[in-house]
Scaffold this active site. Structure first.
Site, PDB file in Angstrom:
ATOM      1  N   LYS A 125      49.546  60.194  40.651  1.00 41.38           N
ATOM      2  CA  LYS A 125      49.074  59.779  42.526  1.00 41.38           C
ATOM      3  C   LYS A 125      50.357  58.980  42.457  1.00 41.38           C
ATOM      4  CE  LYS A 125      46.426  61.450  42.649  1.00 41.38           C
ATOM      5  NZ  LYS A 125      44.925  61.208  42.237  1.00 41.38           N
ATOM      6  N   CYS A 135      44.665  73.180  57.397  1.00 44.57           N
ATOM      7  CA  CYS A 135      44.611  73.353  58.362  1.00 44.57           C
ATOM      8  C   CYS A 135      42.939  73.243  58.618  1.00 44.57           C
ATOM      9  CB  CYS A 135      44.549  74.847  58.662  1.00 44.57           C
ATOM     10  SG  CYS A 135      45.973  75.242  58.864  1.00 44.57           S
ATOM     11  N   GLU A 179      47.759  61.913  35.463  1.00 43.31           N
ATOM     12  CA  GLU A 179      46.575  61.356  36.715  1.00 43.31           C
ATOM     13  C   GLU A 179      47.571  60.621  36.951  1.00 43.31           C
ATOM     14  OE1 GLU A 179      45.335  62.813  38.402  1.00 43.31           O
ATOM     15  OE2 GLU A 179      44.555  61.409  40.389  1.00 43.31           O
ATOM     16  N   ASN A 212      42.146  79.473  59.612  1.00 44.51           N
ATOM     17  CA  ASN A 212      42.955  79.000  58.896  1.00 44.51           C
ATOM     18  C   ASN A 212      43.001  80.058  57.535  1.00 44.51           C
ATOM     19  OD1 ASN A 212      43.233  76.767  56.401  1.00 44.51           O
ATOM     20  ND2 ASN A 212      41.165  76.884  55.870  1.00 44.51           N
ATOM     21  N   GLY A 213      43.467  79.971  56.734  1.00 45.78           N
ATOM     22  CA  GLY A 213      44.065  80.905  55.585  1.00 45.78           C
ATOM     23  C   GLY A 213      45.423  81.556  55.897  1.00 45.78           C
ATOM     24  N   HIS A 240      61.170  62.235  20.533  1.00 42.08           N
ATOM     25  CA  HIS A 240      61.679  63.859  21.206  1.00 42.08           C
ATOM     26  C   HIS A 240      62.404  64.551  21.968  1.00 42.08           C
ATOM     27  CE1 HIS A 240      59.571  64.480  17.010  1.00 42.08           C
ATOM     28  NE2 HIS A 240      58.492  64.424  17.688  1.00 42.08           N
ATOM     29  N   LYS A 279      44.609  68.441  52.289  1.00 40.46           N
ATOM     30  CA  LYS A 279      43.788  68.215  50.909  1.00 40.46           C
ATOM     31  C   LYS A 279      43.284  70.116  51.400  1.00 40.46           C
ATOM     32  CE  LYS A 279      40.465  64.742  50.033  1.00 40.46           C
ATOM     33  NZ  LYS A 279      41.023  64.612  48.793  1.00 40.46           N
ATOM     34  N   GLU A 288      53.153  61.215  44.195  1.00 42.09           N
ATOM     35  CA  GLU A 288      52.473  61.836  45.710  1.00 42.09           C
ATOM     36  C   GLU A 288      51.711  61.184  46.459  1.00 42.09           C
ATOM     37  OE1 GLU A 288      48.308  63.916  45.550  1.00 42.09           O
ATOM     38  OE2 GLU A 288      47.973  62.490  44.170  1.00 42.09           O
ATOM     39  N   TRP A 328      49.030  73.035  58.563  1.00 41.48           N
ATOM     40  CA  TRP A 328      49.551  72.380  57.151  1.00 41.48           C
ATOM     41  C   TRP A 328      49.946  73.799  57.606  1.00 41.48           C
ATOM     42  CZ3 TRP A 328      50.335  75.240  52.740  1.00 41.48           C
ATOM     43  CH2 TRP A 328      50.430  74.174  51.297  1.00 41.48           C
ATOM     44  N   ARG A 355      42.995  67.745  56.368  1.00 37.59           N
ATOM     45  CA  ARG A 355      43.404  69.419  56.070  1.00 37.59           C
ATOM     46  C   ARG A 355      45.314  69.547  56.190  1.00 37.59           C
ATOM     47  NH1 ARG A 355      38.104  71.864  55.113  1.00 37.59           N
ATOM     48  NH2 ARG A 355      38.689  73.329  55.173  1.00 37.59           N
TER      49      ARG A 355
HETATM   50  C1  F6R Z   1      45.620  64.767  43.495  1.00 37.82           C
HETATM   51  C2  F6R Z   1      44.931  65.436  44.398  1.00 37.82           C
HETATM   52  C3  F6R Z   1      44.726  67.374  44.058  1.00 37.82           C
HETATM   53  C4  F6R Z   1      44.080  67.990  44.036  1.00 37.82           C
HETATM   54  C5  F6R Z   1      43.746  69.793  43.808  1.00 37.82           C
HETATM   55  C6  F6R Z   1      42.618  70.132  43.881  1.00 37.82           C
HETATM   56  O1  F6R Z   1      45.502  63.629  44.423  1.00 37.82           O
HETATM   57  O2  F6R Z   1      44.099  65.513  45.268  1.00 37.82           O
HETATM   58  O3  F6R Z   1      45.905  67.344  43.398  1.00 37.82           O
HETATM   59  O4  F6R Z   1      42.824  67.788  42.968  1.00 37.82           O
HETATM   60  O5  F6R Z   1      44.250  70.480  45.017  1.00 37.82           O
HETATM   61  O6  F6R Z   1      41.715  69.851  44.950  1.00 37.82           O
HETATM   62  P1  F6R Z   1      39.380  70.810  44.714  1.00 37.82           P
HETATM   63  O7  F6R Z   1      40.476  69.542  43.610  1.00 37.82           O
HETATM   64  O8  F6R Z   1      39.456  69.763  45.597  1.00 37.82           O
HETATM   65  O9  F6R Z   1      39.854  71.794  44.331  1.00 37.82           O
END
Ligand code: F6R
Length: 608
Positions: free
Chosen positions: A487, A2, A483, A100-101, A506, A603, A490, A74, A27
């Site tokens: 990527k 948010c 990772e 936000n929260g 296995h 994010k 997502e 969000w 956000r």
């Molecule tokens: C994946 C991604 C998320 C963040 C996770 C932690 O591409 O961006 O998995 O890595 O939400 O976020 P931070 O690093 O901001 O604590």
């Protein structure tokens, strides 16, 4: 998670609100809204399900006011809809709130407010704040007192901005667990949930602390605590470049951020390598060599990609310093009543510095007397402030929801930490010099990989048609595989599973068929033969293989191969990961996905 913006000053607030929301859209992006008030009072509001662009289209030209608040959402409580979008108002349409929260006692407050006559129009927890503040905003009560009184009844986390149609010369904001930043302009003030919305207008900012409120007027601000004690806050200057917040000619922020990595890695390394003693200097650790020698274990905590970067970090620390190290999801750690040991060093990893689960893990460790370092990108963020010391990444703002440059810089920061630990323990000067040289060469090698964008784009477009993908790697390669799979799923929504190459036989080998190709990390290291054997097993089951390797595997063990330059074996995972970022990006583009704002995600996950 948010985004919040607010403006008060001589100009029309709406253009800033809409532009600010656009910058904060990473956000949250399922609905958006604004409310403004003019000098003569009254409130105008517009809110829509959808993106900020949909909101901008719905705002008429006459929608003007000199004080305003805005929000991009969000969803946590209630589906994305016009009614659930913020701002939320009381029934008299006097108080408008963006939030936000999470208000944990929202149900209880809602029941009480309903019994007192409030009529709720949304399913959100935020709406209780509007009714609650209105209930305290009795005749002659200053808005800040009404907000303080209301927040005294609230349990939960919040960053809020409140507008009162009867007191349009002020906005009251408050922070508890969700960031609020004030921007100080010339006879105008701005508010946002992060500086990216502000830097075009001012570089002078004040980050509120948890439990702090502010009354913001056109000519300045006053900060105070929940019990009305004034706090004294001086603005600091933001040093991030304005163009970090633009795509700078790239099609997406994600592609730009992938291509920024030679520079962001240079900044993470800058001033930290010591060639004379073949070690690293990390001024912010707040631990001297004697204290570091007493550490017997390292426990790394983060969420999502930060956790995977922590897995790479744990391997670097164990290899270079021989101190046992392990990475765990912070979101799991905090709920399992963890044993906190005096001789364990805890390291919290976070790009945003806001992730609630990681922050909660840090607070749990500190409450039990543990020592925590932060590996954090955002200076002054909640996690950075909560830690006893740490390493800032200096990767620059990361706007795209998927983490790329912050991920790489985190692993580089761990390499520095591992080198520093190692040289205090038994890492020889020769090995120290080897790692220093390897680190210095990284930016150039990343540049070389990025030049191969064309080949990776072609392969990604082809592989994106598959029904799912397997990612495999051994030991150092396994976190790279995790990772890479993260990527891909997502941003492209292609199902991807990561497995240690050693574990394939296995169980998951049963899945292998021509429709489920495998991306295999095949570094030229002591495990090369083992990896080639695994490729043979896949090919024997008609599986397709895309190898990310230092040299092309012989005897047709791979259908395609992306070559990466060789670093030191301990640092190779950093380089092997870069093609996988490009691969995920191009697969997402080929499938027409919204690369920077993938569905269901946001994010900075500031909720549980
Ligand atoms: C994946 C991604 C998320 C963040 C996770 C932690 O591409 O961006 O998995 O890595 O939400 O976020 P931070 O690093 O901001 O604590």
């Amino acid at each position: 998670m948010c985004g919040i913006v607010a403006y008060i000053g001589p100009k029309d607030a709406t253009p800033f609100l809409l532009e600010g929301l656009q910058r904060l859209e990473y956000r949250g992006y399922d609905s958006a809204g604004v409310a403004v008030s003019g000098r003569t009072g009254g409130l105008k509001t517009r809110k829509v399900k959808g993106r900020v662009a949909d909101l901008a289209a719905a705002v008429p030209a006459r929608f003007k006011g000199t004080t305003g608040i805005g929000h991009t959402r969000w969803a946590t409580h209630g589906v994305p809809s016009d009614a659930n979008a913020h701002p939320h108002l009381d029934n008299a349409e006097r108080i408008a709130v963006v939030h936000n929260g999470i208000i944990e006692n929202a149900d209880e407050l809602r029941a009480k407010l309903t019994a007192d006559g409030a009529v709720f129009l949304s399913e959100t927890d935020t709406e209780v704040l509007a009714h609650l503040i209105a209930a305290h905003a009795t005749e002659g009560t200053d808005l800040e007192d009404a907000v303080r009184a209301a927040l005294g009844k609230v349990v939960g986390t919040y960053g809020i901005a409140v507008l009162d149609a009867e007191q349009p010369d002020r906005i009251v904001v408050a922070r508890n667990g969700s960031p609020i930043v004030l921007g100080v302009g010339e006879k105008e003030m701005f508010v946002a949930s992060d500086v990216s919305a502000l830097v075009r207008y001012t570089r002078q900012v004040v980050h509120l602390e948890d439990g702090e409120l502010a009354t913001v007027r056109a000519d300045g601000f006053r900060t105070f605590t929940e019990d009305a004690r004034t706090t004294h806050r001086q603005p600091s200057t933001v040093d991030w470049e304005i163009d970090s917040y633009d795509t700078a000619g790239y099609e997406h922020f994600l592609l730009k951020e992938i291509h920024e990595q030679p520079g962001s890695v240079e900044r993470t390394l800058s001033g930290r390598l010591d060639e004379r003693f073949a070690t690293a200097h990390l001024g912010g650790l707040n631990l001297d060599a004697r204290e570091l020698r007493e550490i017997r274990r390292v426990k790394i905590l983060g969420c999502g990609s930060a956790y995977y970067a922590g897995e790479m970090g744990a391997q670097l620390i164990e290899e270079l310093s021989r101190i046992p190290a392990h990475s765990e999801p912070a979101s799991e750690f905090r709920y399992r009543n963890p044993v906190i040991e005096a001789d364990t060093l805890y390291v919290a990893v976070s790009q945003s510095g806001e992730t609630y689960d990681t922050l909660a893990a840090v607070q749990e460790i500190k409450r039990k007397g543990g020592r925590v370092l932060g590996v954090v990108n955002t200076v002054g963020s909640a996690i950075a402030r909560e830690c006893d010391g740490g390493i800032y990444l200096h990767a620059g703002p990361e706007i795209s929801v998927a983490s790329t440059k912050a991920f790489t810089s985190t692993v580089v920061a761990f390499a520095l930490l591992a080198l520093h630990f190692g040289r205090i323990h038994d890492l020889s000067p020769a090995d120290g010099r080897r790692i220093v040289a390897g680190l210095k060469a990284l930016p150039g090698q990343i540049r070389e990989i990025l030049e191969n964008d064309g080949q990776i784009a072609e392969l990604a477009a082809e592989y994106a048609k598959c029904e799912g993908m397997m990612f495999i790697g051994r030991v150092r390669g396994f976190p790279v595989a995790r990772e890479g799979a993260q990527k891909l799923k997502e941003i492209s929504y292609v199902h991807a599973e990561a497995y240690p190459a050693s574990e394939l036989k296995h169980g998951p080998l049963a899945l292998i068929n021509p429709e489920l190709p495998t991306v295999a990390l095949v570094p030229d290291d002591e495990l090369l033969d083992k990896n080639l054997t695994t490729l043979g097993e896949i090919k024997a089951r008609s599986g397709r293989v895309l190898a990310i390797a230092h040299r092309t595997p012989e005897t047709k063990l791979a259908d395609h191969c992306v070559l990466v330059p060789k670093s030191e074996p301990e640092l190779d995972p950093l380089l092997l990961n870069i093609p996988l970022q490009l691969f995920a990006y191009h697969a997402a583009v080929a499938l027409g996905r919204d690369v920077d704002k993938p569905r269901n995600l946001a994010k900075s996950v500031t909720v549980e």
